[in-house]
Design an enzyme around this catalytic site. Structure first.
Site, PDB file in Angstrom:
ATOM      1  CD  GLN A 267      51.334  41.753  40.472  1.00 46.05           C
ATOM      2  OE1 GLN A 267      52.321  42.459  40.647  1.00 46.05           O
ATOM      3  NE2 GLN A 267      50.367  42.089  39.627  1.00 46.05           N
ATOM      4  CE1 TYR A 296      45.558  44.771  28.195  1.00 43.15           C
ATOM      5  CE2 TYR A 296      44.060  45.880  29.721  1.00 43.15           C
ATOM      6  CZ  TYR A 296      44.690  45.811  28.485  1.00 43.15           C
ATOM      7  OH  TYR A 296      44.455  46.794  27.545  1.00 43.15           O
ATOM      8  CD  GLU A 320      46.751  37.439  29.953  1.00 37.38           C
ATOM      9  OE1 GLU A 320      47.707  37.571  29.181  1.00 37.38           O
ATOM     10  OE2 GLU A 320      46.464  38.281  30.833  1.00 37.38           O
ATOM     11  CG  ASP A 365      47.594  44.136  36.877  1.00 35.77           C
ATOM     12  OD1 ASP A 365      48.343  45.077  36.576  1.00 35.77           O
ATOM     13  OD2 ASP A 365      47.946  43.187  37.600  1.00 35.77           O
ATOM     14  CB  CYS A 392      53.724  47.912  37.043  1.00 37.68           C
ATOM     15  SG  CYS A 392      53.753  47.504  35.285  1.00 37.68           S
TER      16      CYS A 392
END
Length: 435
Positions: A267, A296, A320, A365, A392
């Site tokens: 992040q 993710y 991932e 995410d 996001c």
């Protein structure tokens, strides 16, 4: 050059203007202003045009002097990107972002604004001026070997001598005075918890250039090089050659340590990892003995606290696709035998996990593009009772909200955090429950 009255805010950092019936998406303005704009994309057959504000005739009460000269459209024909809201007060930035989020959730998400209470964008603790929050930076290099950035939708590079949104530790390295001849891209990263070490990554355009650049840095700065012979680190074919110091940073989130390699995702905002982790755990409510998939998963930011919460009788699947970040997750979860770390495409791995385990919850995410139809279909088929979604991008989140609602879920809770001050970006968290 045209004179237009700016209308409502639009997703992507634009305000909407009109000229003789033609819609113009204008950057660097504020709704309600009367401005002169310079057209940047005005093909006669285009459905809409694009423009930048060049002069303000009637200013909004929310307009302030831009904090960064290189990004100021009133001073430069091609202002660099990355701070497109820098001419607006922080409070009004959040009001505009709230309007964008509401518009996306009603238009793309299918929600009725009158029947649902869409949230306002919340401020994040930190500097009151919204500067110095970026712990990760990526720069281009111009023909003279200087750090540079480009304007919106432009390949033209502008040399920069500072980036006020960057963490102070990055700015203090002296990286703007280095000659990067032979380097294609420069990335800088610093831990949000320990700013004594700054990691510099150099993507070589010419073999051997990184070693020459590394010698120019002050003593004490960790320097690493991406060797892109045969591919990039992002696709797993590149090679990370450490020139000095180490190739990773250590992050600490809510008491847990994470190892993050230079090319690994983390992040950007210095407060983001702690804030998002705390809210995800509070909303997802993982319980002892549950089986939870973290999609993710990156370096395991959410997987670690989820594994702690489900305990030895539970199970967490940390999924991932990126090889470097997956390797970080394996290291960060090695002391949790209840965590299964899997590398692969989410839609494929999710199908297998859903077949082999009865999932109680899912945390996801995804990248800015959101989840695809297949992931939504797999989630619907799994009949998992709750999904905590971190996003996001308000457009992809709204679209995915409609997809999940079509698969039997309802949006029980949504919140939005201003993790990207002085830009149009925002971070949303949604809790979906099975009807």
């Amino acid at each position: 050059m045209l004179t237009v009255r700016l209308g409502k805010i639009a997703h992507g950092g634009h305000t909407v203007g009109r000229h003789e019936g033609r819609v113009i998406f204008v950057r660097h303005g504020i709704p309600g202003e009367l401005v002169k704009v310079r057209l940047t994309d005005s093909a006669p057959e285009a459905k809409f045009w694009r423009a930048d504000v060049s002069e303000v005739l009637e200013a909004s009460e929310h307009r302030v002097p831009h904090f960064w000269d290189a990004a100021d459209a009133l001073k430069h024909r091609d202002p660099v990107g990355g701070a497109e809201f820098g001419h607006i007060t922080l409070e009004h930035q959040r009001e505009l972002k709230s309007q964008v989020a509401a518009e996306q959730m009603t238009r793309l998400g299918g929600l009725n604004a009158e029947d649902c209470n869409l949230p306002a964008v919340q401020a994040v603790k930190g500097s009151v001026d919204g500067l110095g929050w970026r712990t990760r930076m990526s720069y281009s290099v111009d023909a003279q070997g200087r750090l540079a950035m480009s304007a919106f939708r432009s390949n033209q590079l502008t040399w920069i001598a500072q980036m006020p949104l960057a963490h102070p530790a990055i700015e203090a390295t002296g990286l703007y005075s280095v000659d990067y001849t032979g380097i294609e891209r420069v990335e800088a990263a610093v831990s949000s918890q320990d700013d004594r070490t700054v990691l510099i990554l150099l993507a070589e355009a010419k073999p051997g250039a990184a070693a020459k650049v590394a010698k120019q840095f002050a003593e004490g700065v960790n320097v690493a090089s991406f060797s892109q012979q045969g591919g990039s680190a992002a696709d797993g074919k590149g090679r990370l050659q450490v020139l000095a110091g180490s190739a990773y940073l250590t992050e600490k989130v809510l008491g847990e340590k994470f190892r993050i390699t230079g090319e690994g995702f983390w992040q950007v905002h210095r407060e983001a990892a702690s804030l998002l982790t705390r809210r995800v755990i509070e909303l997802a409510e993982p319980a002892a003995g549950e089986q939870i998939a973290d999609l993710y998963a990156g370096a395991g930011l959410f997987s670690v606290p989820l594994a702690k919460a489900v305990g030895s009788e539970g199970r967490v699947f940390s999924i991932e696709g990126a090889p470097g970040t997956h390797a970080d997750a394996k290291k960060n979860l090695r002391s949790y035998p209840q965590a299964t770390v899997i590398r692969g495409r989410v839609e494929r791995v999710l199908r297998q996990v859903a077949r082999d385990a009865s999932m109680d919850a899912v945390v996801l995410d995804p990248p800015r593009t959101g989840i695809d139809k297949q992931v939504a279909a797999e989630l619907g088929a799994s009949a998992v009772s709750r999904i905590c979604y971190v996003s996001c991008d308000p457009a992809s989140f709204a679209r995915d909200t409609a997809r999940l609602m079509g698969r039997g879920y309802e949006l029980e809770h949504m919140e939005i955090h201003d993790l990207y001050p002085h830009t149009h970006h925002m971070e949303s968290i949604g809790l979906f429950v099975r009807r």
